[in-house]
Design an enzyme around this catalytic site. Structure first.
Site, PDB file in Angstrom:
ATOM      1  N   GLY A  12      -3.257   2.897   1.050  1.00 53.49           N
ATOM      2  CA  GLY A  12      -3.353   2.265  -0.268  1.00 53.49           C
ATOM      3  C   GLY A  12      -2.706   0.891  -0.254  1.00 53.49           C
ATOM      4  O   GLY A  12      -1.689   0.690   0.393  1.00 53.49           O
ATOM      5  N   ARG A  73      -9.370   3.564   4.139  1.00 46.75           N
ATOM      6  CA  ARG A  73      -9.025   4.928   4.537  1.00 46.75           C
ATOM      7  C   ARG A  73     -10.117   5.339   5.530  1.00 46.75           C
ATOM      8  O   ARG A  73     -11.287   5.376   5.204  1.00 46.75           O
ATOM      9  CB  ARG A  73      -8.976   5.842   3.326  1.00 46.75           C
ATOM     10  N   ASP A 104       2.698   6.891   5.116  1.00 52.71           N
ATOM     11  CA  ASP A 104       2.911   7.890   6.166  1.00 52.71           C
ATOM     12  C   ASP A 104       1.633   8.198   6.951  1.00 52.71           C
ATOM     13  O   ASP A 104       1.710   8.533   8.134  1.00 52.71           O
ATOM     14  CB  ASP A 104       3.551   9.161   5.600  1.00 52.71           C
ATOM     15  N   THR A 126       4.012   1.138   0.369  1.00 55.44           N
ATOM     16  CA  THR A 126       3.268   2.007  -0.547  1.00 55.44           C
ATOM     17  C   THR A 126       4.012   2.021  -1.867  1.00 55.44           C
ATOM     18  O   THR A 126       5.247   2.080  -1.877  1.00 55.44           O
ATOM     19  CB  THR A 126       3.115   3.444  -0.011  1.00 55.44           C
ATOM     20  N   ASP A 128       4.221   4.350  -3.891  1.00 54.76           N
ATOM     21  CA  ASP A 128       4.753   5.685  -4.205  1.00 54.76           C
ATOM     22  C   ASP A 128       6.186   5.893  -3.724  1.00 54.76           C
ATOM     23  O   ASP A 128       6.850   6.827  -4.157  1.00 54.76           O
ATOM     24  CB  ASP A 128       3.868   6.771  -3.574  1.00 54.76           C
ATOM     25  N   ASP A 130       7.064   7.104  -0.974  1.00 53.49           N
ATOM     26  CA  ASP A 130       7.120   8.446  -0.389  1.00 53.49           C
ATOM     27  C   ASP A 130       7.129   8.422   1.136  1.00 53.49           C
ATOM     28  O   ASP A 130       6.798   9.414   1.779  1.00 53.49           O
ATOM     29  CB  ASP A 130       5.945   9.306  -0.900  1.00 53.49           C
ATOM     30  N   ARG A 172       1.914  10.444  -6.232  1.00 49.67           N
ATOM     31  CA  ARG A 172       1.365  11.564  -5.463  1.00 49.67           C
ATOM     32  C   ARG A 172       2.267  12.785  -5.639  1.00 49.67           C
ATOM     33  O   ARG A 172       2.207  13.390  -6.677  1.00 49.67           O
ATOM     34  CB  ARG A 172       1.197  11.190  -4.000  1.00 49.67           C
TER      35      ARG A 172
HETATM   36  P1  ATP Z   1      -0.582   5.515   1.036  1.00 53.94           P
HETATM   37  O1  ATP Z   1       0.750   6.209   0.997  1.00 53.94           O
HETATM   38  O2  ATP Z   1      -0.598   4.294   0.207  1.00 53.94           O
HETATM   39  O3  ATP Z   1      -1.735   6.437   0.752  1.00 53.94           O
HETATM   40  P2  ATP Z   1      -1.059   5.834   3.826  1.00 53.94           P
HETATM   41  O4  ATP Z   1      -0.796   4.991   4.999  1.00 53.94           O
HETATM   42  O5  ATP Z   1      -0.354   7.172   3.763  1.00 53.94           O
HETATM   43  O6  ATP Z   1      -0.766   4.970   2.540  1.00 53.94           O
HETATM   44  P3  ATP Z   1      -3.588   7.169   4.377  1.00 53.94           P
HETATM   45  O7  ATP Z   1      -4.963   6.908   3.869  1.00 53.94           O
HETATM   46  O8  ATP Z   1      -3.037   8.534   4.267  1.00 53.94           O
HETATM   47  O9  ATP Z   1      -2.633   6.073   3.685  1.00 53.94           O
HETATM   48  O10 ATP Z   1      -3.546   6.758   5.931  1.00 53.94           O
HETATM   49  C1  ATP Z   1      -4.009   5.493   6.340  1.00 53.94           C
HETATM   50  C2  ATP Z   1      -4.902   5.653   7.532  1.00 53.94           C
HETATM   51  O11 ATP Z   1      -4.128   6.160   8.627  1.00 53.94           O
HETATM   52  C3  ATP Z   1      -6.040   6.655   7.384  1.00 53.94           C
HETATM   53  O12 ATP Z   1      -7.127   6.121   6.653  1.00 53.94           O
HETATM   54  C4  ATP Z   1      -6.381   6.894   8.840  1.00 53.94           C
HETATM   55  O13 ATP Z   1      -7.178   5.841   9.357  1.00 53.94           O
HETATM   56  C5  ATP Z   1      -5.006   6.872   9.506  1.00 53.94           C
HETATM   57  N1  ATP Z   1      -4.496   8.233   9.686  1.00 53.94           N
HETATM   58  C6  ATP Z   1      -4.018   9.065   8.747  1.00 53.94           C
HETATM   59  N2  ATP Z   1      -3.704  10.262   9.283  1.00 53.94           N
HETATM   60  C7  ATP Z   1      -3.988  10.190  10.606  1.00 53.94           C
HETATM   61  C8  ATP Z   1      -3.896  11.093  11.713  1.00 53.94           C
HETATM   62  N3  ATP Z   1      -3.449  12.332  11.551  1.00 53.94           N
HETATM   63  N4  ATP Z   1      -4.272  10.666  12.934  1.00 53.94           N
HETATM   64  C9  ATP Z   1      -4.737   9.395  13.105  1.00 53.94           C
HETATM   65  N5  ATP Z   1      -4.876   8.508  12.101  1.00 53.94           N
HETATM   66  C10 ATP Z   1      -4.498   8.880  10.871  1.00 53.94           C
END
Ligand code: ATP
Length: 320
Positions: A12, A73, A104, A126, A128, A130, A172
């Site tokens: 995000g 994503r 994360d 982020t 959040d 979190d 979240r």
């Molecule tokens: P936010 O907290 O704002 O949602 P985030 O980094 O947690 O940010 P996610 O969409 O959960 O957002 O993860 C970002 C990207 O990281 C995913 O779209 C994917 O490309 C990659 N990703 C997430 N989980 C995995 C995983 N288990 N293995 C490899 N890549 C991953």
């Protein structure tokens, strides 16, 4: 020896991501290291959408919310074959190391790349708040200010109509936005995963407070706990007091980053580059008690996502 760093924003969007990219670019160039900007996170890495970034490319972006590199994503990145194809693009462009700015999920992707031999440093961004390995993530402070400003507006109409207003905020499964935004916005009651919540308790307190002369109330609700409209209907039916719900949604994520987020992003971006130069990787950077720290990806990812804010005393769940 690092000659070229790749930088991406993922997950995000969060206000301050641009300030972090700017900091990475400037810190690296100052050390004679070239920088490549990877568009739309892991998706752009896989699709080979990578551009050179110069000092001038990050002019005037410190004030801008969102991320000029774009974000996405991209769940296919969980597959090792997809990551291997993405790594080929890094190799083709002589990218020696990565700075990955996100939450994360981004850290999990970074850990997988680290396990495949890519030098990675994560930067927490982020709204959040979190992600672990930091007290505050980039974007959180701006989102708190957005919540506060919107609660101030809602207060005007809530007080004029003598209503109860429920304001649903993001987070979240982490209550930081609800708790900190709620305190700043002067909420009378905060509903967050970290706080005990009983509907009957809320309804009783509202009824008693209005019976004692209170004219309106603001409730700050963390998303994913109860449906805001349903809660408003139930409160109205139980207490007889008019109640409306407003879901703030993506408005919380937009806008120019606050001074705090700009400074945090600038410090963390610079620190990420310095760690890579010092041969430290497989970690995410953060701030704890104002001090810059670095934590292994694995331990940051494994820690539960609840708030680390422990000082609940100033929360105002005693409506009066
Ligand atoms: P936010 O907290 O704002 O949602 P985030 O980094 O947690 O940010 P996610 O969409 O959960 O957002 O993860 C970002 C990207 O990281 C995913 O779209 C994917 O490309 C990659 N990703 C997430 N989980 C995995 C995983 N288990 N293995 C490899 N890549 C991953």
């Amino acid at each position: 020896m690092i000659n070229r760093i790749g930088v991406l924003t993922s997950g995000g969007d969060a206000p301050g991501m641009n300030a972090a990219v700017r900091s990475v670019v400037r810190a690296a160039i100052n050390e004679g290291i070239s920088v490549s900007g990877i568009r739309d996170g892991f998706l752009g890495m896989h699709q080979d959408r990578i551009v050179d970034l110069d000092r001038a490319d990050v002019n005037d972006i410190i004030t801008r919310g969102g991320t000029f590199l774009g974000t996405a994503r991209f769940t296919a990145f969980k597959e090792e074959s997809v990551r291997r194809e993405a790594i080929e693009n890094l190799n083709k462009r002589n990218i020696d190391a990565l700075v990955l700015i996100g939450g994360d999920g981004t850290y999990t992707g970074a850990l997988r790349l680290h396990e495949m031999g890519i030098r990675c440093i994560g930067v927490p961004a982020t709204i959040d708040n979190d992600v672990h390995g930091t007290e505050f993530s980039i974007g959180f402070d701006t989102a708190v200010n957005n919540i506060m400003q919107n609660m101030d507006r809602l207060r005007d109409t809530s007080s004029s109509h003598h209503r109860v207003t429920i304001v649903e905020v993001m987070g979240r499964h982490c209550g930081d936005l609800a708790m900190v935004g709620g305190i700043a916005g002067g909420a009378d009651y905060i509903i967050a995963p970290e706080l005990e919540f009983k509907k009957e308790d809320l309804f009783t307190k509202i009824s008693q407070a209005f019976a004692a002369g209170k004219r309106h109330a603001l409730i700050c609700l963390c998303e994913n706990m109860v449906n805001a409209d349903t809660l408003a209907s139930e409160l109205e039916a139980t207490t007889g007091i008019e109640c409306r719900a407003t879901v703030l949604g993506h408005i919380q994520r937009g806008g120019s980053p606050t001074a705090y987020d700009r400074v945090l992003a600038s410090r963390l971006g610079d620190y990420a580059v310095r760690l890579l130069i010092d041969g430290v990787y497989g970690k995410c950077v953060g701030v704890e008690g104002g001090i810059l720290i670095a934590t292994d990806f694995a331990s940051a990812i494994e820690t539960p996502k609840l708030s680390r804010i422990r000082e609940y005393n100033c929360l105002s769940n005693k409506i009066s």
